[in-house]
Design a protein around this motif. Structure first.
Motif, mmCIF file in Angstrom:
data_model
loop_
_atom_site.group_PDB
_atom_site.id
_atom_site.type_symbol
_atom_site.label_atom_id
_atom_site.label_comp_id
_atom_site.label_asym_id
_atom_site.label_seq_id
_atom_site.Cartn_x
_atom_site.Cartn_y
_atom_site.Cartn_z
ATOM 1 N N UNK A 52 0.980 -1.257 -0.384
ATOM 2 C CA UNK A 52 -0.373 0.239 -0.272
ATOM 3 C C UNK A 52 0.754 1.143 0.327
ATOM 4 N N UNK A 53 2.111 1.064 0.883
ATOM 5 C CA UNK A 53 2.873 2.403 1.392
ATOM 6 C C UNK A 53 3.483 2.833 -0.490
ATOM 7 N N UNK A 54 3.805 1.670 -0.607
ATOM 8 C CA UNK A 54 4.743 1.798 -2.199
ATOM 9 C C UNK A 54 4.088 2.060 -2.824
ATOM 10 N N UNK A 55 2.645 2.180 -3.671
ATOM 11 C CA UNK A 55 2.124 1.675 -4.599
ATOM 12 C C UNK A 55 1.321 3.334 -4.206
ATOM 13 N N UNK A 56 1.228 3.574 -3.461
ATOM 14 C CA UNK A 56 0.642 4.990 -2.800
ATOM 15 C C UNK A 56 1.480 6.174 -3.241
ATOM 16 N N UNK A 57 2.575 6.203 -3.146
ATOM 17 C CA UNK A 57 4.089 7.078 -2.879
ATOM 18 C C UNK A 57 4.373 7.056 -4.331
ATOM 19 N N UNK A 101 0.630 -10.296 -3.493
ATOM 20 C CA UNK A 101 1.003 -9.853 -3.261
ATOM 21 C C UNK A 101 0.290 -8.641 -4.079
ATOM 22 N N UNK A 102 -0.624 -7.399 -4.326
ATOM 23 C CA UNK A 102 -1.307 -6.673 -5.225
ATOM 24 C C UNK A 102 -0.283 -6.239 -5.831
ATOM 25 N N UNK A 103 -0.368 -6.485 -7.166
ATOM 26 C CA UNK A 103 0.608 -5.609 -7.589
ATOM 27 C C UNK A 103 0.301 -3.596 -7.780
ATOM 28 N N UNK A 104 -0.483 -3.328 -7.487
ATOM 29 C CA UNK A 104 -1.215 -1.648 -7.362
ATOM 30 C C UNK A 104 -2.532 -1.666 -6.502
ATOM 31 N N UNK A 105 -1.864 -1.441 -4.883
ATOM 32 C CA UNK A 105 -2.687 -1.511 -4.224
ATOM 33 C C UNK A 105 -2.575 0.053 -3.141
ATOM 34 N N UNK A 106 -3.189 1.125 -4.361
ATOM 35 C CA UNK A 106 -2.880 2.292 -3.082
ATOM 36 C C UNK A 106 -4.095 3.111 -2.399
ATOM 37 N N UNK A 107 -3.120 3.693 -1.071
ATOM 38 C CA UNK A 107 -4.661 4.285 -0.560
ATOM 39 C C UNK A 107 -5.474 5.154 -0.931
ATOM 40 N N UNK A 108 -6.610 5.084 -1.618
ATOM 41 C CA UNK A 108 -7.412 5.991 -2.567
ATOM 42 C C UNK A 108 -7.797 7.607 -1.727
ATOM 43 N N UNK A 109 -7.340 7.206 -0.672
ATOM 44 C CA UNK A 109 -7.807 8.241 -0.178
ATOM 45 C C UNK A 109 -6.564 9.289 0.113
ATOM 46 N N UNK A 114 -5.130 14.628 -3.171
ATOM 47 C CA UNK A 114 -3.791 15.570 -4.168
ATOM 48 C C UNK A 114 -5.051 15.722 -5.330
ATOM 49 N N UNK A 115 -6.071 15.174 -5.525
ATOM 50 C CA UNK A 115 -6.107 14.429 -7.525
ATOM 51 C C UNK A 115 -6.398 15.536 -8.111
ATOM 52 N N UNK A 116 -7.197 16.872 -7.166
ATOM 53 C CA UNK A 116 -7.996 17.913 -7.834
ATOM 54 C C UNK A 116 -6.684 18.814 -7.064
#
Length: 186
Positions: A52-57, A101-109, A114-116
């Motif tokens: 989660x940390x690595x994919x979020x980053x 091990x999920x390939x991509x599991x970012x923290x959506x929140x 930052x998205x907008x």
């Protein structure tokens, strides 16, 4: 009734016993194989938190390269994106067989926060929430695996990745200092 010679009867009985024992051995091996796919709680937590940390980053860094107008923020984000793609691949390679091990599991929140945003608002939020707080969480996950993980391959992957994550955190602190923001995560 068919009568078989004694030698042929013995071979048939021996063959049946062999097949039965092989089937029994395979049945007994199945739970052992399932246990091999299970990880100790510390290792399971590491796989989940690190992924989660690595994919979020990594995903937040991709957003930063597109949304930020600050060359320092973009340079930091490009470095994190490149490094974290390699770390993510190493985590998958180090995980035992049968462990998802999920390939991509970012923290959506975090990504939504930052998205907008654009410009200075984006840079400030990205530095504080992603670069500092996010890197600090990721760093803690890798340090915990090194300290208390039981899977040797995962511990080795964490040990190998730790200097890169420490460097990212130091770079984030430096970036925050240069942008006149608090250098520790809230």
């Amino acid at each position: 009734m068919i009568r078989l010679p004694l030698a042929l009867s013995s071979v048939c009985i021996a063959s049946l016993l062999t097949v039965a024992s092989v089937a029994n051995a395979q049945t007994a091996a199945a739970p052992a194989a399932a246990d091999a796919g299970r990880l100790h709680a510390a290792d399971q937590a590491f796989v989940a938190d690190a992924t989660k940390g690595v994919s979020t980053q990594r995903d937040a860094a991709r957003i930063a390269t597109a949304r930020s107008t600050d060359r320092d923020v973009k340079a930091f984000a490009e470095r994190v994106s490149t490094d974290n793609a390699k770390i993510s691949d190493a985590l998958r390679a180090a995980s035992p067989r049968g462990v998802d091990v999920p390939k991509n599991d970012p923290d959506a929140a975090v990504l939504a926060s930052i998205n907008n945003l654009r410009g200075a608002d984006f840079d400030k939020t990205y530095i504080e929430q992603v670069a500092l707080a996010g890197e600090q969480k990721t760093l803690a996950a890798f340090q915990a695996e090194i300290a208390s993980g039981r899977d040797e391959q995962l511990k080795a992957a964490a040990t190998k990745a730790l200097p890169t994550i420490q460097e990212h955190y130091a770079m984030a602190q430096d970036l925050a200092k240069r942008k006149h923001l608090a250098t520790s995560a809230q």
